[in-house]
Scaffold this motif. Structure first.
Motif, PDB file in Angstrom:
ATOM      1  N   PRO A 198     -41.876  63.296  46.419  1.00 12.10           N
ATOM      2  CA  PRO A 198     -41.298  64.507  45.830  1.00 12.10           C
ATOM      3  C   PRO A 198     -41.481  64.514  44.310  1.00 12.10           C
ATOM      4  CG  PRO A 198     -39.553  62.929  46.313  1.00 12.10           C
ATOM      5  CD  PRO A 198     -40.831  62.317  46.819  1.00 12.10           C
ATOM      6  N   LEU A 199     -42.531  65.148  43.851  1.00 13.66           N
ATOM      7  CA  LEU A 199     -42.885  65.089  42.437  1.00 13.66           C
ATOM      8  C   LEU A 199     -42.764  66.435  41.722  1.00 13.66           C
ATOM      9  CD1 LEU A 199     -46.027  62.776  42.780  1.00 13.66           C
ATOM     10  CD2 LEU A 199     -43.715  62.109  42.056  1.00 13.66           C
ATOM     11  N   ASP A 200     -42.367  67.481  42.437  1.00 15.05           N
ATOM     12  CA  ASP A 200     -42.314  68.805  41.821  1.00 15.05           C
ATOM     13  C   ASP A 200     -41.395  68.833  40.604  1.00 15.05           C
ATOM     14  OD1 ASP A 200     -44.057  69.735  43.686  1.00 15.05           O
ATOM     15  OD2 ASP A 200     -42.583  70.848  44.876  1.00 15.05           O
ATOM     16  N   LYS A 201     -40.291  68.094  40.663  1.00 13.15           N
ATOM     17  CA  LYS A 201     -39.322  68.113  39.564  1.00 13.15           C
ATOM     18  C   LYS A 201     -39.599  67.049  38.510  1.00 13.15           C
ATOM     19  CE  LYS A 201     -35.623  69.897  42.541  1.00 13.15           C
ATOM     20  NZ  LYS A 201     -34.268  69.621  43.112  1.00 13.15           N
ATOM     21  N   ALA A 202     -40.641  66.270  38.710  1.00 12.92           N
ATOM     22  CA  ALA A 202     -40.962  65.212  37.745  1.00 12.92           C
ATOM     23  C   ALA A 202     -41.642  65.795  36.517  1.00 12.92           C
ATOM     24  CB  ALA A 202     -41.865  64.170  38.388  1.00 12.92           C
ATOM     25  N   THR A 203     -41.246  65.313  35.361  1.00 18.31           N
ATOM     26  CA  THR A 203     -41.919  65.711  34.125  1.00 18.31           C
ATOM     27  C   THR A 203     -43.272  65.027  34.018  1.00 18.31           C
ATOM     28  OG1 THR A 203     -39.814  66.089  33.000  1.00 18.31           O
ATOM     29  CG2 THR A 203     -41.742  65.685  31.602  1.00 18.31           C
ATOM     30  N   ALA A 204     -43.348  63.791  34.487  1.00 18.77           N
ATOM     31  CA  ALA A 204     -44.598  63.024  34.439  1.00 18.77           C
ATOM     32  C   ALA A 204     -44.510  61.882  35.433  1.00 18.77           C
ATOM     33  CB  ALA A 204     -44.843  62.480  33.026  1.00 18.77           C
TER      34      ALA A 204
ATOM     35  N   LEU B 162     -56.535  58.890  40.385  1.00 20.46           N
ATOM     36  CA  LEU B 162     -55.153  59.364  40.456  1.00 20.46           C
ATOM     37  C   LEU B 162     -55.004  60.713  39.767  1.00 20.46           C
ATOM     38  CD1 LEU B 162     -52.954  56.185  39.766  1.00 20.46           C
ATOM     39  CD2 LEU B 162     -53.925  56.997  41.913  1.00 20.46           C
ATOM     40  N   ALA B 163     -55.608  60.843  38.606  1.00 23.08           N
ATOM     41  CA  ALA B 163     -55.483  62.081  37.846  1.00 23.08           C
ATOM     42  C   ALA B 163     -56.101  63.260  38.575  1.00 23.08           C
ATOM     43  CB  ALA B 163     -56.130  61.914  36.471  1.00 23.08           C
ATOM     44  N   SER B 164     -57.142  62.998  39.335  1.00 22.29           N
ATOM     45  CA  SER B 164     -57.806  64.083  40.063  1.00 22.29           C
ATOM     46  C   SER B 164     -56.969  64.579  41.237  1.00 22.29           C
ATOM     47  CB  SER B 164     -59.178  63.625  40.570  1.00 22.29           C
ATOM     48  OG  SER B 164     -59.034  62.662  41.611  1.00 22.29           O
ATOM     49  N   ALA B 165     -55.965  63.792  41.637  1.00 23.64           N
ATOM     50  CA  ALA B 165     -55.167  64.124  42.828  1.00 23.64           C
ATOM     51  C   ALA B 165     -53.849  64.811  42.487  1.00 23.64           C
ATOM     52  CB  ALA B 165     -54.886  62.860  43.629  1.00 23.64           C
ATOM     53  N   THR B 166     -53.570  65.023  41.205  1.00 23.48           N
ATOM     54  CA  THR B 166     -52.311  65.671  40.819  1.00 23.48           C
ATOM     55  C   THR B 166     -52.509  66.480  39.547  1.00 23.48           C
ATOM     56  OG1 THR B 166     -49.984  65.281  40.222  1.00 23.48           O
ATOM     57  CG2 THR B 166     -51.576  63.634  39.498  1.00 23.48           C
ATOM     58  N   SER B 167     -51.699  67.505  39.405  1.00 25.05           N
ATOM     59  CA  SER B 167     -51.696  68.267  38.152  1.00 25.05           C
ATOM     60  C   SER B 167     -50.641  67.742  37.189  1.00 25.05           C
ATOM     61  CB  SER B 167     -51.428  69.751  38.440  1.00 25.05           C
ATOM     62  OG  SER B 167     -50.170  69.911  39.077  1.00 25.05           O
ATOM     63  N   LYS B 168     -49.829  66.786  37.636  1.00 28.38           N
ATOM     64  CA  LYS B 168     -48.793  66.226  36.782  1.00 28.38           C
ATOM     65  C   LYS B 168     -49.407  65.345  35.686  1.00 28.38           C
ATOM     66  CE  LYS B 168     -44.953  67.690  38.713  1.00 28.38           C
ATOM     67  NZ  LYS B 168     -43.920  68.437  37.967  1.00 28.38           N
ATOM     68  N   PRO B 169     -48.777  65.314  34.504  1.00 29.00           N
ATOM     69  CA  PRO B 169     -49.218  64.361  33.479  1.00 29.00           C
ATOM     70  C   PRO B 169     -49.013  62.935  33.966  1.00 29.00           C
ATOM     71  CG  PRO B 169     -47.715  66.018  32.545  1.00 29.00           C
ATOM     72  CD  PRO B 169     -47.653  66.163  34.033  1.00 29.00           C
ATOM     73  N   ILE B 170     -49.972  62.079  33.671  1.00 30.64           N
ATOM     74  CA  ILE B 170     -49.884  60.674  34.044  1.00 30.64           C
ATOM     75  C   ILE B 170     -49.750  59.839  32.774  1.00 30.64           C
ATOM     76  CG2 ILE B 170     -51.135  58.703  35.020  1.00 30.64           C
ATOM     77  CD1 ILE B 170     -52.294  60.582  37.086  1.00 30.64           C
ATOM     78  N   ILE B 171     -48.782  58.922  32.801  1.00 35.50           N
ATOM     79  CA  ILE B 171     -48.591  57.964  31.716  1.00 35.50           C
ATOM     80  C   ILE B 171     -49.085  56.611  32.213  1.00 35.50           C
ATOM     81  CG2 ILE B 171     -46.926  56.844  30.177  1.00 35.50           C
ATOM     82  CD1 ILE B 171     -45.045  59.253  30.742  1.00 35.50           C
ATOM     83  N   LEU B 172     -50.102  56.065  31.561  1.00 38.19           N
ATOM     84  CA  LEU B 172     -50.573  54.729  31.879  1.00 38.19           C
ATOM     85  C   LEU B 172     -49.472  53.724  31.554  1.00 38.19           C
ATOM     86  CD1 LEU B 172     -54.005  54.931  29.965  1.00 38.19           C
ATOM     87  CD2 LEU B 172     -53.534  55.721  32.292  1.00 38.19           C
ATOM     88  N   TYR B 173     -49.433  52.631  32.296  1.00 35.96           N
ATOM     89  CA  TYR B 173     -48.469  51.578  31.991  1.00 35.96           C
ATOM     90  C   TYR B 173     -49.225  50.266  31.915  1.00 35.96           C
ATOM     91  CZ  TYR B 173     -44.280  48.590  32.491  1.00 35.96           C
ATOM     92  OH  TYR B 173     -43.290  47.649  32.314  1.00 35.96           O
ATOM     93  N   ASN B 174     -49.303  49.714  30.716  1.00 34.89           N
ATOM     94  CA  ASN B 174     -50.026  48.473  30.485  1.00 34.89           C
ATOM     95  C   ASN B 174     -49.035  47.340  30.275  1.00 34.89           C
ATOM     96  OD1 ASN B 174     -52.236  46.758  30.061  1.00 34.89           O
ATOM     97  ND2 ASN B 174     -52.149  47.041  27.838  1.00 34.89           N
ATOM     98  N   VAL B 175     -48.919  46.466  31.265  1.00 32.15           N
ATOM     99  CA  VAL B 175     -47.981  45.351  31.179  1.00 32.15           C
ATOM    100  C   VAL B 175     -48.660  44.104  31.739  1.00 32.15           C
ATOM    101  CG1 VAL B 175     -46.861  46.094  33.355  1.00 32.15           C
ATOM    102  CG2 VAL B 175     -45.619  44.578  31.743  1.00 32.15           C
ATOM    103  N   PRO B 176     -49.571  43.509  30.968  1.00 33.12           N
ATOM    104  CA  PRO B 176     -50.368  42.379  31.462  1.00 33.12           C
ATOM    105  C   PRO B 176     -49.542  41.210  31.970  1.00 33.12           C
ATOM    106  CG  PRO B 176     -51.218  43.182  29.360  1.00 33.12           C
ATOM    107  CD  PRO B 176     -49.921  43.878  29.585  1.00 33.12           C
TER     108      PRO B 176
END
Length: 294
Positions: free
Chosen positions: A98-104, A127-141
């Motif tokens: 359920p991502l309709d209400k998600a900001t990102a 991933l970006a091609s499968a959604t219109s929502k903004p995606i925030i990368l998360y880099n946590v090595p």
């Protein structure tokens, strides 16, 4: 308004409270959400790794996301964590969560697989091609076992339209400098490290997705606001006030540390699902002593 403007400031990576019989404690979660909203954070992040997502079943994740939307009630933006190391499964999740209400969407780099930089790029591009929502990368090595290089972050920012930001938790200040210098103007860069929040905002970051803000929402969000306004004398005072707390929160494990703090505040019960266990007794005693003088 760009995502960078919408999510400027402090986001809180919510924990998942459990009852003594290992069930999700929705009453405690609701109280925690109210607590951080009253404390002045700018947005909430549900289903990040601080929420113990590796040990949650899919239905529990869906229930928590929907509960968070309902409890927040549109008062603040909600960011949903959705990451993993199986790209095809994530593409399916993007269709069914359920991502309709998600900001990102906040998506951690694939863990354990240790993909090449090209593999990381192609993963996020898919991933970006499968959604219109903004995606925030998360880099946590420290958790994933691989780093998203500055060059890969900037390539994604410039070549993939809805890759809109990054939560940088590499601890590599030089890497962060290169991203901040060369990012597109609307690309959000936020810290994933409470210890380095002040320093990274001084370099130009837009805020923090914080663990500590679960328990110190007022002081931590004020630290971030002061830093964003270049009021560093005030932000240094707040930073030094919480510094020992940061040390204790991450002394053994996240979220064992933050849950110990929240337990002492009476906001949650100190329960986990294996393989995470409570903070060791001698560190928990230090938490108690620190809070007695806070």
């Amino acid at each position: 308004m760009s995502l960078r403007d919408t999510l400027k400031g402090t986001g809180v990576a919510l924990v998942t409270p459990f009852t003594s019989n290992q069930q999700v404690d929705f009453d405690a979660l609701g109280n925690l959400i109210e607590y951080v909203i009253r404390g002045g954070v700018e947005y909430v992040v549900t289903m990040g790794t601080t929420g113990e997502t590796p040990t949650l079943y899919k239905q529990e994740k869906l229930d928590i996301i929907n509960f968070t939307y309902d409890k927040v009630g549109g008062r603040l933006p909600v960011v949903v964590g959705l990451g993993g190391n199986n790209t095809r499964e994530l593409l399916n999740d993007l269709e069914t969560y359920p991502l309709d209400k998600a900001t990102a969407i906040l998506s951690a780099s694939p863990y354990y697989n240790k993909p090449s930089q090209e593999g990381i790029f192609q993963h996020y591009k898919a991933l970006a091609s499968a959604t219109s929502k903004p995606i925030i990368l998360y880099n946590v090595p420290g958790r994933t076992g691989s780093n998203i290089a500055a060059e890969t972050t900037l390539r994604l920012a410039n070549e993939v339209g809805n890759i809109s930001g990054i939560k940088e938790a590499s601890g590599n200040m030089i890497q962060c400098m290169h991203i901040l210098r060369d990012r597109p103007r609307e690309f959000m860069v936020t810290s994933g490290d409470d210890h380095l929040a002040l320093s990274l905002i001084a370099l130009g970051m837009d805020g923090v997705i914080s663990v500590a803000a679960n328990v110190f929402p007022k002081d931590f969000s004020e630290l971030v606001r002061c830093s964003l306004k270049d009021e560093y004398k005030s932000s240094r005072t707040l930073h030094n006030k919480m510094l020992e707390g940061f040390d204790l929160m991450f002394a053994e494990n996240n979220p064992a540390g933050i849950k110990a703090f929240l337990t002492e505040f009476g906001l949650i019960q100190n329960h986990f699902r294996l393989p995470v266990v409570p903070l060791s007794e001698h560190i928990h005693d230090k938490v108690k002593r620190y809070l007695a003088t806070f």
